[in-house]
Design an enzyme around this catalytic site. Sequence first.
Site, PDB file in Angstrom:
ATOM      1  N   LYS A   1       0.849  -1.203   0.000  1.00  0.00           N
ATOM      2  CA  LYS A   1       0.000   0.000   0.000  1.00  0.00           C
ATOM      3  C   LYS A   1       0.876   1.241   0.000  1.00  0.00           C
ATOM      4  CE  LYS A   1      -3.768   2.086   2.702  1.00  0.00           C
ATOM      5  NZ  LYS A   1      -4.598   1.946   3.933  1.00  0.00           N
TER       6      LYS A   1
ATOM      7  N   SER B   1      -9.382  -0.273   7.311  1.00  0.00           N
ATOM      8  CA  SER B   1      -8.873  -0.183   5.943  1.00  0.00           C
ATOM      9  C   SER B   1      -8.236  -1.433   5.356  1.00  0.00           C
ATOM     10  CB  SER B   1      -7.900   0.978   5.809  1.00  0.00           C
ATOM     11  OG  SER B   1      -8.625   2.149   5.573  1.00  0.00           O
TER      12      SER B   1
ATOM     13  N   SER C   1      -9.423   2.032   2.989  1.00  0.00           N
ATOM     14  CA  SER C   1      -8.588   2.746   2.060  1.00  0.00           C
ATOM     15  C   SER C   1      -7.616   1.834   1.281  1.00  0.00           C
ATOM     16  CB  SER C   1      -7.773   3.810   2.801  1.00  0.00           C
ATOM     17  OG  SER C   1      -6.958   3.213   3.793  1.00  0.00           O
TER      18      SER C   1
HETATM   19  N1  GLN Z   1     -12.766   4.648   6.762  1.00  0.00           N
HETATM   20  C1  GLN Z   1     -11.992   5.087   7.883  1.00  0.00           C
HETATM   21  C2  GLN Z   1     -11.533   6.506   7.660  1.00  0.00           C
HETATM   22  O1  GLN Z   1     -11.833   7.047   6.635  1.00  0.00           O
HETATM   23  C3  GLN Z   1     -10.857   4.161   8.145  1.00  0.00           C
HETATM   24  C4  GLN Z   1      -9.718   4.347   7.215  1.00  0.00           C
HETATM   25  C5  GLN Z   1      -8.525   3.521   7.596  1.00  0.00           C
HETATM   26  O2  GLN Z   1      -8.620   2.510   8.290  1.00  0.00           O
HETATM   27  N2  GLN Z   1      -7.369   3.967   7.172  1.00  0.00           N
HETATM   28  O3  GLN Z   1     -10.885   7.071   8.487  1.00  0.00           O
END
Ligand code: GLN
Length: 491
Positions: free
Chosen positions: A85, A184, A160
Site C-alpha cells: 500500500k 482499511s 482505504s
Molecule cells: N474509513 C476510515 C476513515 O476514513 C478508516 C480508514 C482507515 O482505516 N485507514 O478514516
Amino acid sequence: MELYQLTAHEARDLLRRGDISATELTRAVLQRITAVEPRVKAYITLTPEVALAQAAEADKRFAEARRAGTVDQLPDLLGIPLAVKDVISTAGIRTTCASKILDDYVPPYDATAVVRLREQGAVIVGKTNTDEFAMGWSTENSAFGPSHNPWDLSRVPGGSSGGNAAALAADATIIAIGSDTGGSVRQPAAFCNLVALRPTYGRVSRFGLVAFASSLDQIGPMTKDVTDAALVYQAIAGHDPKDSTSVNRPVEDVMSELGREVKGLRVGVPKEYFGEGIDPNVARVVRQALSVLEDLGAHLEEISLPLTQHSIPVYYIIAPAEASANLARYDGVRYGYRAEASTLWEQYKRTRGQGFGPEVKRRIILGTYALSAGYYDAYYLRAQKVRTLIRREYEKAFEQVDVIAGPVTPVLPWPIGWAMENPVQAYLTDLLTISQAIAGVPAMAVPAGFWDDLPVGLQLVGRPFDEPTLFRLAYAYEQATGWGKRRPATL
Ligand code: GLN
C-alpha cells in the site's frame, strides 16, 4: 491454472520442488498486471525492475539451498510477489500516499514490515492505490483516481487499502500489506472476497508507515486465503525498537493453529452488529456464516455492545485530531510538493491548499478545531473518555466469549461516485470496523459468500494478542466453506 492465480503457500511448494522459478512466477504476475491494470487501476507505481532483480536473487537462494539440501529451511515468502500500500515507505521506491503533496517523494528507508518481508525474499511488484493518506473507504479520495472492484468494475473495491484488494481479486499480486486505522484492510477485503487481518495494536511495527492517526494505525496482511495471511503475519509481527508503541512479546506460531479443532469455542454475536443501518442482505449472508461456525462446534451466544453506536463520533474526533498534528509536517519546506509564493505564510497556505485533497482538508480542519483551546475538553477529552469505555466494554465481553463475530461492513460495495456525493453517509459505513481499532483488539475479515454476485465478509474479533484463535477459527470456517476460492468473472 495460471501461475498468477496461485496462493503464496501453493507457490512456495512449487518453488521448493523446483517446478517453477521465482522469475517465472514474477513474470506471470507482471504480465497479468499489464493485462488487467487498464480496467482495475490497482497500482500507483509499478516496480518491474525491482521485482525481477529480487526474483533473480530469490532463484539464486533456491539454487544454493537445493545444492545444500536445505530448501525446506528457506523462508516461506521467498520469491513471492508482494504489493505494498502506498502509505508504507519503500526505500528508493516512490511513496505518494495517493496525495499530490507527496507525488514525487522517494523515501530513503523501508518500513520495518517491508524490511522483514524483503529479508524473507518477497518480491515487490508495486505500490498500490489508497484513499489519500488512508482517509476513506473506497479509494475515491485518491489523487490518482479510484481503483475498480474486479467483481463489478463499476463499483469501488473498498478502502482505504482498495488498491491491494483490487490487485488481489484480479490476481495482479500474490500477497499484499495494507494499513488499518478504522477498517482499511478489513473492509476492502470484504468488498473483494479476500482475507485480511488487523493485528492487535502494537503487534506490528508502525515504523515507516506514514502516520494518519498514530494511536489507531496498524499494518496488516491482505491475502487470498487464511494460510497466506498467517504467513505474512508471522513475517511482519514482533517487537521493533524503532517503534515505541510496538510491544515486546514473543509472537506465537499461528501456523500451528491452522487445522486445530474449534469445538467448544464461545463466539459472541453482538446484537448491535445486526441492528439499524445494516443491509438486510449482508445480515442474511453473515447469519448463514455464523450457522456454519455452529456446525463446526462453536457455541454462539448473543451479546450486547451498546457503545458500538458511539464509536463513529469518537473515531471522527480522535482520528482527525491526530491527523491534524501528523499532517502538519507537509508544509512545502522540507520535502514534497511546494507552491511558489512571495512570503513564507503564503507558501504554506498555497502548498497545503493545492497539495491536499478535499477529504484530507476536511479532517485537518475538524481535528484542529477539536484540539483548539476552547473545545479540547468538550470534544477531544470526551472522546478519549468514551474510548476507554469502549475498550472496557470489549474486555467485559471477552470474559464471557472467546471471539466476537459479525459482518465486516454494513453495506455491499457501492457504485463509484456514491461516497463523493454522500461523505457523511460514507462515515456511517465504518460502524463495524472502528470500535476494534479504538479498543486496540485484533480483527479479521474472511470471505463469507455473496449477495447479487457481490462479496460479503465475516468479521472475527479477538482478545488482545489472541491472533492465534482468530486464525484457528478463520481457517476452520474457510475449509468448511471455500468462498475465497471463487474468482471474479469480469476479467
Ligand atoms: N474509513 C476510515 C476513515 O476514513 C478508516 C480508514 C482507515 O482505516 N485507514 O478514516
